[in-house]
Motif scaffolding. Sequence first.
Motif, mmCIF file in Angstrom:
data_model
loop_
_atom_site.group_PDB
_atom_site.id
_atom_site.type_symbol
_atom_site.label_atom_id
_atom_site.label_comp_id
_atom_site.label_asym_id
_atom_site.label_seq_id
_atom_site.Cartn_x
_atom_site.Cartn_y
_atom_site.Cartn_z
ATOM 1 N N PHE A 1 74.490 -2.096 91.001
ATOM 2 C CA PHE A 1 74.839 -0.684 90.812
ATOM 3 C C PHE A 1 75.669 -0.157 91.972
ATOM 4 N N GLU B 1 71.359 5.396 87.758
ATOM 5 C CA GLU B 1 72.446 6.042 87.021
ATOM 6 C C GLU B 1 72.529 7.534 87.346
ATOM 7 N N ARG C 1 66.652 1.737 86.470
ATOM 8 C CA ARG C 1 67.991 1.874 85.887
ATOM 9 C C ARG C 1 68.347 3.354 85.716
ATOM 10 N N SER D 1 84.289 -2.023 86.495
ATOM 11 C CA SER D 1 84.951 -1.069 85.610
ATOM 12 C C SER D 1 86.126 -0.448 86.362
ATOM 13 N N ASN E 1 77.051 0.066 87.710
ATOM 14 C CA ASN E 1 76.137 -0.261 86.616
ATOM 15 C C ASN E 1 75.257 -1.426 87.042
#
Length: 302
Positions: free
Chosen positions: A248, A220, A216, A259, A253
């Motif tokens: 992702f 990111e 993760r 989003s 994400n």
Amino acid sequence: MQEETYHIPALLPQALEALAIRPDGVYVDATFGGGGHSQAIVQLLGDEGHLYSFDQDEDAVKRAFEDPRFTIVYSNFRYLSNFLRYYRVDKADGVLADLGVSFHHFDDADRGFSFRWSGALDMRMNRKAPMSAAQFLAEASEEKIADTLYLYGEVKASRRIAAAIVKARQQGGVGTVERLLEVVKPFVNPRQEKKELSMIFQALRIEVNGELDALRSFLEQSASVVRQGGRLVVITYHSLEDRMVKNFMRTGNVEGKDSKDFFGRSEAPFKILGSKPIVPDAAEIERNPRSRSAKLRVAQRL
């Protein structure tokens, strides 16, 4: 070749094509392993190009090759952006991560990654890490052990196995591979023994090494590391990590939540290239049987 005794790189031609390597580009191999991918990348670089390869395993780092276009970084890829800043790298043209475990780890009895060998139940990728698999089984609660087996290995008998492990603490503990097998085999279907034992060992390995948390963090950070037009290439081997990578790349994400900005435009930093992941063909599987479950996904930085 040297890397074949340590680790055969999965989907090597496909990974190189996905990276779209430029001779003067800056690239990252986030999982050096046996160095197969790294050596192939460096061979495509000119004098102005450079590759930074990460690995948290001291054994792998010791096997790193020397080349003026290459730097080995002794670290987990969860610290990707920190080390690139240290080396004064602003942006990378491409980042590759092969999330598979090296042949070396499975074949080294002292590491405890495989149920095929006798020895200590270790499973640490970084031998300097504080918690081995044996320590985890000795100290974690029954609920924690059960959750680990179920969430990371989809082990159906997770509750019963966890109870048996906790009970075994009163009878000498579970400090070796042999002892763990002795405890769990009553709950394993003999007709699917190899598969079910693999799931149990996978779950413990993921927990001990914090693999999903590291993945993760790496994903990111990749959004800030890869330059516009650059590539992110990830090879996965099980559904948990593959789902995170797919989510992702699609949304920005690992949960896969879309989003959008004020104008309704997607804020995802990458665009997935290709409608489906690249999987090994028959020739690849024959060359490297452990690549059977591999999936290569590639995305381009927007």
